[in-house]
Design a protein around this motif. Structure first.
Motif, PDB file in Angstrom:
ATOM      1  N   ALA A 113       0.829  -1.201   0.000  1.00 33.73           N
ATOM      2  CA  ALA A 113       0.000   0.000   0.000  1.00 33.73           C
ATOM      3  C   ALA A 113       0.866   1.254   0.000  1.00 33.73           C
ATOM      4  O   ALA A 113       0.524   2.262  -0.642  1.00 33.73           O
ATOM      5  CB  ALA A 113      -0.929  -0.001   1.212  1.00 33.73           C
ATOM      6  N   ALA A 114       2.010   1.182   0.684  1.00 35.52           N
ATOM      7  CA  ALA A 114       2.869   2.360   0.814  1.00 35.52           C
ATOM      8  C   ALA A 114       3.442   2.807  -0.522  1.00 35.52           C
ATOM      9  O   ALA A 114       3.519   4.008  -0.801  1.00 35.52           O
ATOM     10  CB  ALA A 114       3.994   2.085   1.811  1.00 35.52           C
ATOM     11  N   ILE A 115       3.844   1.864  -1.394  1.00 37.59           N
ATOM     12  CA  ILE A 115       4.428   2.276  -2.672  1.00 37.59           C
ATOM     13  C   ILE A 115       3.340   2.857  -3.575  1.00 37.59           C
ATOM     14  O   ILE A 115       3.577   3.835  -4.297  1.00 37.59           O
ATOM     15  CB  ILE A 115       5.174   1.118  -3.377  1.00 37.59           C
ATOM     16  N   LEU A 116       2.123   2.299  -3.512  1.00 35.98           N
ATOM     17  CA  LEU A 116       1.040   2.874  -4.315  1.00 35.98           C
ATOM     18  C   LEU A 116       0.706   4.277  -3.821  1.00 35.98           C
ATOM     19  O   LEU A 116       0.562   5.213  -4.621  1.00 35.98           O
ATOM     20  CB  LEU A 116      -0.195   1.981  -4.271  1.00 35.98           C
ATOM     21  N   ASP A 117       0.599   4.441  -2.499  1.00 38.08           N
ATOM     22  CA  ASP A 117       0.299   5.762  -1.945  1.00 38.08           C
ATOM     23  C   ASP A 117       1.375   6.775  -2.316  1.00 38.08           C
ATOM     24  O   ASP A 117       1.075   7.930  -2.659  1.00 38.08           O
ATOM     25  CB  ASP A 117       0.171   5.684  -0.424  1.00 38.08           C
ATOM     26  N   ALA A 118       2.642   6.345  -2.255  1.00 41.43           N
ATOM     27  CA  ALA A 118       3.744   7.258  -2.588  1.00 41.43           C
ATOM     28  C   ALA A 118       3.700   7.660  -4.054  1.00 41.43           C
ATOM     29  O   ALA A 118       3.951   8.822  -4.407  1.00 41.43           O
ATOM     30  CB  ALA A 118       5.083   6.596  -2.257  1.00 41.43           C
ATOM     31  N   THR A 119       3.368   6.723  -4.918  1.00 44.92           N
ATOM     32  CA  THR A 119       3.275   7.018  -6.353  1.00 44.92           C
ATOM     33  C   THR A 119       2.118   7.972  -6.639  1.00 44.92           C
ATOM     34  O   THR A 119       2.250   8.928  -7.426  1.00 44.92           O
ATOM     35  CB  THR A 119       3.101   5.722  -7.156  1.00 44.92           C
ATOM     36  N   MET A 120       0.981   7.718  -5.997  1.00 39.37           N
ATOM     37  CA  MET A 120      -0.166   8.597  -6.199  1.00 39.37           C
ATOM     38  C   MET A 120       0.146  10.010  -5.707  1.00 39.37           C
ATOM     39  O   MET A 120      -0.263  11.005  -6.331  1.00 39.37           O
ATOM     40  CB  MET A 120      -1.396   8.038  -5.476  1.00 39.37           C
ATOM     41  N   ALA A 121       0.890  10.111  -4.605  1.00 39.57           N
ATOM     42  CA  ALA A 121       1.270  11.437  -4.089  1.00 39.57           C
ATOM     43  C   ALA A 121       2.158  12.176  -5.085  1.00 39.57           C
ATOM     44  O   ALA A 121       2.036  13.391  -5.262  1.00 39.57           O
ATOM     45  CB  ALA A 121       1.983  11.283  -2.747  1.00 39.57           C
ATOM     46  N   GLU A 122       3.058  11.433  -5.748  1.00 44.76           N
ATOM     47  CA  GLU A 122       3.919  12.044  -6.767  1.00 44.76           C
ATOM     48  C   GLU A 122       3.079  12.544  -7.944  1.00 44.76           C
ATOM     49  O   GLU A 122       3.325  13.634  -8.484  1.00 44.76           O
ATOM     50  CB  GLU A 122       4.966  11.042  -7.254  1.00 44.76           C
ATOM     51  N   LEU A 123       2.092  11.776  -8.348  1.00 48.68           N
ATOM     52  CA  LEU A 123       1.220  12.202  -9.440  1.00 48.68           C
ATOM     53  C   LEU A 123       0.418  13.440  -9.048  1.00 48.68           C
ATOM     54  O   LEU A 123       0.238  14.357  -9.867  1.00 48.68           O
ATOM     55  CB  LEU A 123       0.277  11.058  -9.824  1.00 48.68           C
ATOM     56  N   LYS A 124      -0.035  13.467  -7.812  1.00 41.20           N
ATOM     57  CA  LYS A 124      -0.790  14.635  -7.346  1.00 41.20           C
ATOM     58  C   LYS A 124       0.068  15.891  -7.400  1.00 41.20           C
ATOM     59  O   LYS A 124      -0.399  16.971  -7.779  1.00 41.20           O
ATOM     60  CB  LYS A 124      -1.298  14.393  -5.920  1.00 41.20           C
ATOM     61  N   ARG A 125       1.352  15.745  -7.037  1.00 36.42           N
ATOM     62  CA  ARG A 125       2.254  16.899  -7.095  1.00 36.42           C
ATOM     63  C   ARG A 125       2.424  17.409  -8.521  1.00 36.42           C
ATOM     64  O   ARG A 125       2.771  18.569  -8.741  1.00 36.42           O
ATOM     65  CB  ARG A 125       3.616  16.523  -6.498  1.00 36.42           C
ATOM     66  N   GLU A 126       2.186  16.520  -9.499  1.00 38.98           N
ATOM     67  CA  GLU A 126       2.291  16.900 -10.906  1.00 38.98           C
ATOM     68  C   GLU A 126       0.974  17.416 -11.466  1.00 38.98           C
ATOM     69  O   GLU A 126       0.849  17.622 -12.673  1.00 38.98           O
ATOM     70  CB  GLU A 126       2.781  15.703 -11.728  1.00 38.98           C
ATOM     71  N   GLY A 127      -0.018  17.591 -10.607  1.00 44.09           N
ATOM     72  CA  GLY A 127      -1.288  18.144 -11.044  1.00 44.09           C
ATOM     73  C   GLY A 127      -2.313  17.124 -11.496  1.00 44.09           C
ATOM     74  O   GLY A 127      -3.353  17.489 -12.054  1.00 44.09           O
ATOM     75  N   VAL A 128      -2.034  15.838 -11.267  1.00 48.57           N
ATOM     76  CA  VAL A 128      -2.980  14.790 -11.648  1.00 48.57           C
ATOM     77  C   VAL A 128      -4.000  14.598 -10.523  1.00 48.57           C
ATOM     78  O   VAL A 128      -3.636  14.539  -9.342  1.00 48.57           O
ATOM     79  CB  VAL A 128      -2.234  13.463 -11.914  1.00 48.57           C
ATOM     80  N   GLU A 129      -5.271  14.504 -10.893  1.00 47.82           N
ATOM     81  CA  GLU A 129      -6.306  14.190  -9.901  1.00 47.82           C
ATOM     82  C   GLU A 129      -6.199  12.709  -9.546  1.00 47.82           C
ATOM     83  O   GLU A 129      -6.122  11.851 -10.432  1.00 47.82           O
ATOM     84  CB  GLU A 129      -7.693  14.486 -10.459  1.00 47.82           C
ATOM     85  N   ILE A 130      -6.195  12.403  -8.243  1.00 42.91           N
ATOM     86  CA  ILE A 130      -5.970  11.014  -7.839  1.00 42.91           C
ATOM     87  C   ILE A 130      -7.122  10.477  -7.003  1.00 42.91           C
ATOM     88  O   ILE A 130      -7.830  11.228  -6.323  1.00 42.91           O
ATOM     89  CB  ILE A 130      -4.654  10.866  -7.060  1.00 42.91           C
ATOM     90  N   GLN A 131      -7.287   9.159  -7.077  1.00 38.30           N
ATOM     91  CA  GLN A 131      -8.256   8.448  -6.246  1.00 38.30           C
ATOM     92  C   GLN A 131      -7.750   7.018  -6.099  1.00 38.30           C
ATOM     93  O   GLN A 131      -7.164   6.456  -7.028  1.00 38.30           O
ATOM     94  CB  GLN A 131      -9.642   8.462  -6.898  1.00 38.30           C
TER      95      GLN A 131
END
Length: 273
Positions: free
Chosen positions: A23-41
């Motif tokens: 779960a931690a690697i998925l959460d970390a990846t999603m956080a990186e995408l969010k920093r790039e302006g991607v909407e995440i869920q």
């Protein structure tokens, strides 16, 4: 218009002892995408498989079960980019993994897929030397319990392990020739975004790292993976890849891997538009 990304957590039954790390690697990846302006869920695999998933341009699935993969394939067909795709995840089941590694032309031990619930047909193991040691692995998913990968030194031990598999409902087994050497874990992200090796003791020579990186990238390409890892046995300047996985936990390089996966995802999104 911003892109939308959907992350899917791995089913707990396919993540023995690693639920939090996966779960931690998925959460970390999603956080990186969010920093790039991607909407995440994010969503769990059961909910993803059961209902109509949210619309997404990008799907980051760690799920491995048949129902979730069927849903994932439908989402991809509707136009979403997946890291990894349903087909590439299925390619990491053992029945398809060995042929995939052979297609890639990478060093890998000889092996054979055999029924666990039928009398052993020695002809199917003709390419193996049982007296030199083999590993008997469940023939579908990666190891979900310690007894899912066992060493055997002769035919009698192979038959005993197969009988145990059959009693547990595991219908097929993959028998793989043992390779002598030290086992080293590696992680990668396709497109040259990331590659690292993680020995427990002595460092791996740079030339061996380069050769392994090339072979692992070829294997990932043959399997269709974008986020991947595996295990290799090193012996001198020779190596053999003994396992390959879709989207591992990247526990030792989580931050770097998350950034690399996010960069790869954004790159693939750009190519698709």
């Amino acid at each position: 218009m911003s892109h939308k990304a959907l992350g899917i957590y791995r089913e707990p039954e396919f993540s023995p002892g690693k639920v939090e790390a996966d779960a931690a690697i998925l959460d970390a990846t999603m956080a990186e995408l969010k920093r790039e302006g991607v909407e995440i869920q994010t969503i769990d695999a059961v909910s993803f498989a059961a209902g109509a998933p949210p619309r997404a341009d990008l799907v980051l699935p760690m799920c491995q079960g048949p129902r979730a993969l069927k849903r994932l394939a439908a989402v991809e067909q509707a136009g979403a980019i997946a890291i990894n795709s349903a087909l590439s995840i299925r390619n990491c089941y053992r029945d398809l993994l060995a042929p995939g590694l052979e297609r890639a032309g990478v060093p890998t031990p000889a092996g054979a897929l055999i029924p666990a619930d039928e009398p052993l047909d020695a002809r199917k193991l003709a390419g193996l030397d049982l007296s030199a040691g083999v590993f008997v692995k469940r023939g579908d998913l990666h190891a979900l319990a310690p007894e899912d990968v066992q060493r055997a030194a002769d035919r009698a031990e192979v038959e005993a392990i197969l009988a145990n598999f059959a009693r547990r409902g595991v219908r097929f087994a993959y028998v793989q020739q043992e390779v002598v050497g030290r086992v080293v874990k590696f992680y990668g992200v396709s497109g040259g975004a990331h590659f690292s090796v993680h020995p427990e003791g002595e460092e791996v020579p740079e030339a061996a790292v380069r050769a392994l990186a090339e072979a692992a990238a070829a294997a990932a390409g043959a399997l269709g993976l974008q986020a991947w890892g595996g295990d290799v046995v090193l012996s001198g300047d020779r190596f053999a890849i003994i396992d390959f996985n879709d989207w591992p936990s990247y526990s030792r390089v989580r931050g770097a891997a998350a950034r690399a996966i996010a960069r790869r995802a954004i790159s693939l999104l750009g190519r698709s538009r």
